[in-house]
Motif scaffolding. Structure first.
Motif, PDB file in Angstrom:
ATOM      1  N   SER A   1       0.696  -1.259   0.016  1.00 45.75           N
ATOM      2  CA  SER A   1      -0.050  -0.117  -0.095  1.00 45.75           C
ATOM      3  C   SER A   1       0.736   1.236   0.119  1.00 45.75           C
ATOM      4  O   SER A   1       0.515   2.194  -0.587  1.00 45.75           O
ATOM      5  CB  SER A   1      -0.998   0.010   1.195  1.00 45.75           C
ATOM      6  N   THR A   2       1.804   1.270   0.827  1.00 46.41           N
ATOM      7  CA  THR A   2       2.896   2.370   0.734  1.00 46.41           C
ATOM      8  C   THR A   2       3.559   2.731  -0.752  1.00 46.41           C
ATOM      9  O   THR A   2       3.343   3.649  -1.176  1.00 46.41           O
ATOM     10  CB  THR A   2       4.103   2.104   1.837  1.00 46.41           C
ATOM     11  N   LEU A   3       3.679   1.507  -1.138  1.00 43.26           N
ATOM     12  CA  LEU A   3       4.371   1.889  -2.556  1.00 43.26           C
ATOM     13  C   LEU A   3       3.267   2.305  -3.701  1.00 43.26           C
ATOM     14  O   LEU A   3       3.621   3.097  -4.302  1.00 43.26           O
ATOM     15  CB  LEU A   3       4.670   0.343  -3.136  1.00 43.26           C
ATOM     16  N   LEU A   4       2.005   1.848  -3.563  1.00 47.23           N
ATOM     17  CA  LEU A   4       1.098   2.521  -4.354  1.00 47.23           C
ATOM     18  C   LEU A   4       0.788   3.888  -4.083  1.00 47.23           C
ATOM     19  O   LEU A   4       0.555   4.460  -4.914  1.00 47.23           O
ATOM     20  CB  LEU A   4      -0.212   1.573  -4.215  1.00 47.23           C
ATOM     21  N   LYS A   5       0.829   4.295  -2.774  1.00 43.34           N
ATOM     22  CA  LYS A   5       0.810   5.784  -2.631  1.00 43.34           C
ATOM     23  C   LYS A   5       1.806   6.474  -2.928  1.00 43.34           C
ATOM     24  O   LYS A   5       1.874   7.891  -3.717  1.00 43.34           O
ATOM     25  CB  LYS A   5       0.650   5.828  -0.912  1.00 43.34           C
ATOM     26  N   LEU A   6       3.122   5.906  -2.925  1.00 40.73           N
ATOM     27  CA  LEU A   6       4.373   6.769  -3.864  1.00 40.73           C
ATOM     28  C   LEU A   6       4.162   6.842  -5.120  1.00 40.73           C
ATOM     29  O   LEU A   6       4.227   7.905  -5.516  1.00 40.73           O
ATOM     30  CB  LEU A   6       5.680   5.799  -3.370  1.00 40.73           C
ATOM     31  N   LEU A   7       3.613   5.730  -5.813  1.00 40.47           N
ATOM     32  CA  LEU A   7       3.332   5.654  -7.244  1.00 40.47           C
ATOM     33  C   LEU A   7       2.190   6.842  -7.449  1.00 40.47           C
ATOM     34  O   LEU A   7       2.510   7.489  -8.542  1.00 40.47           O
ATOM     35  CB  LEU A   7       2.933   4.519  -7.726  1.00 40.47           C
ATOM     36  N   GLN A   8       1.492   6.863  -6.694  1.00 41.65           N
ATOM     37  CA  GLN A   8       0.365   8.024  -6.905  1.00 41.65           C
ATOM     38  C   GLN A   8       0.539   9.573  -6.578  1.00 41.65           C
ATOM     39  O   GLN A   8       0.100  10.368  -6.822  1.00 41.65           O
ATOM     40  CB  GLN A   8      -1.030   7.534  -6.154  1.00 41.65           C
ATOM     41  N   GLY A   9       1.766   9.619  -5.666  1.00 40.38           N
ATOM     42  CA  GLY A   9       2.134  10.767  -5.446  1.00 40.38           C
ATOM     43  C   GLY A   9       1.727  11.364  -4.128  1.00 40.38           C
ATOM     44  O   GLY A   9       1.514  12.423  -3.800  1.00 40.38           O
ATOM     45  N   ARG A  10       0.942  10.534  -3.469  1.00 41.09           N
ATOM     46  CA  ARG A  10       0.139  10.732  -2.200  1.00 41.09           C
ATOM     47  C   ARG A  10       1.089  10.761  -0.859  1.00 41.09           C
ATOM     48  O   ARG A  10       0.813  11.080   0.189  1.00 41.09           O
ATOM     49  CB  ARG A  10      -0.859   9.642  -2.074  1.00 41.09           C
ATOM     50  N   LEU A  11       2.280  10.138  -1.171  1.00 38.93           N
ATOM     51  CA  LEU A  11       3.419  10.121  -0.092  1.00 38.93           C
ATOM     52  C   LEU A  11       4.816  10.472  -0.829  1.00 38.93           C
ATOM     53  O   LEU A  11       5.099  10.417  -1.962  1.00 38.93           O
ATOM     54  CB  LEU A  11       3.670   8.601   0.420  1.00 38.93           C
ATOM     55  N   GLN A  12       5.382  11.350  -0.193  1.00 38.53           N
ATOM     56  CA  GLN A  12       6.949  11.523  -0.371  1.00 38.53           C
ATOM     57  C   GLN A  12       7.814  10.590  -0.139  1.00 38.53           C
ATOM     58  O   GLN A  12       7.898  10.065   1.007  1.00 38.53           O
ATOM     59  CB  GLN A  12       7.476  12.949   0.311  1.00 38.53           C
ATOM     60  N   PRO A  13       8.736  10.033  -0.973  1.00 34.54           N
ATOM     61  CA  PRO A  13       9.678   9.237  -0.456  1.00 34.54           C
ATOM     62  C   PRO A  13      10.711   9.635   0.397  1.00 34.54           C
ATOM     63  O   PRO A  13      10.884  10.910   0.501  1.00 34.54           O
ATOM     64  CB  PRO A  13      10.494   8.949  -1.865  1.00 34.54           C
ATOM     65  N   SER A  14      10.956   8.833   1.413  1.00 32.53           N
ATOM     66  CA  SER A  14      11.817   9.343   2.651  1.00 32.53           C
ATOM     67  C   SER A  14      13.339   9.283   2.030  1.00 32.53           C
ATOM     68  O   SER A  14      14.100  10.036   2.577  1.00 32.53           O
ATOM     69  CB  SER A  14      11.802   8.136   3.702  1.00 32.53           C
TER      70      SER A  14
END
Length: 198
Positions: A11-24
């Motif tokens: 789920s974290t990976l999907l949020k990163l792909l969508q731009g909903r999370l910033q990579p640390s």
């Protein structure tokens, strides 16, 4: 395919792909775009690069809207075409996902789980994305419907020449649809390669 048990980081990976999370750490680039840095205008066009299809698509539909209204939404947002062109495009896509045009007048709350998954695929396809991300899309379906959807997405991929990112926890399903697989555990890649190798 991306697989892993609960808590592996899918789920974290999907949020990163969508731009909903910033990579640390590091960055993600998809067809020259970095999802986490997109402004509102760029995010609008990013929908033509990548579309999501979820495990329970009915939760993403307004239950009071007709199927036609649900399918017109991406055409109004991403593809400025006339009303008659929209209807023709919708009918073409309905045929591609094996749904009858008679479904257009029904409400989202009045269709089955299998029909809802086909409708979600149709809505995503109308954006003409280059990448479609599928998050556990068959795990909530019974075995027969699951088999139908897996056959359907294989046909769609060839017809529309798209890349799939298929997220699952089911190795048997992954073997049917994926060329490569990445296994996640506790937020890290533990193995990646062709289906045959892994």
């Amino acid at each position: 395919a991306v697989i892993g048990e609960s808590g592996a980081g899918k789920s974290t990976l999907l949020k990163l792909l969508q731009g909903r999370l910033q990579p640390s750490d590091g960055s993600i680039h998809i067809l020259g775009q970095e999802p986490s840095t997109l402004d509102d205008g760029a995010r609008q066009t990013y929908g033509q690069v990548m579309q999501m299809v979820y495990q329970q698509p009915s939760l993403t539909f307004d239950p009071l809207h007709s199927v036609q209204a649900i399918l017109e939404e991406p055409l109004l947002n991403y593809r400025k075409i006339t009303k008659s062109e929209r209807l023709l495009e919708i009918e073409t896509i309905l045929d591609a996902v094996h749904l009858p045009s008679s479904i257009l007048t029904r409400r989202a709350s009045d269709i089955s789980g299998g029909q809802a998954q086909r409708l979600a695929l149709a809505r995503a396809l109308l954006c003409r994305p280059q990448i479609m991300v599928m998050d556990e899309i068959v795990s909530a379906l019974d075995v027969n419907v699951q088999s139908e959807i897996l056959k359907l997405i294989t046909i769609i991929q060839k017809k529309f020449n798209m890349t799939y990112i298929f997220v699952s926890h089911d190795l048997a399903v992954v073997r049917q649809v994926a060329d490569t697989v990445t296994i996640l555990r506790k937020g890290s890649v533990v193995q990646s390669g062709s289906i045959q190798e892994v």
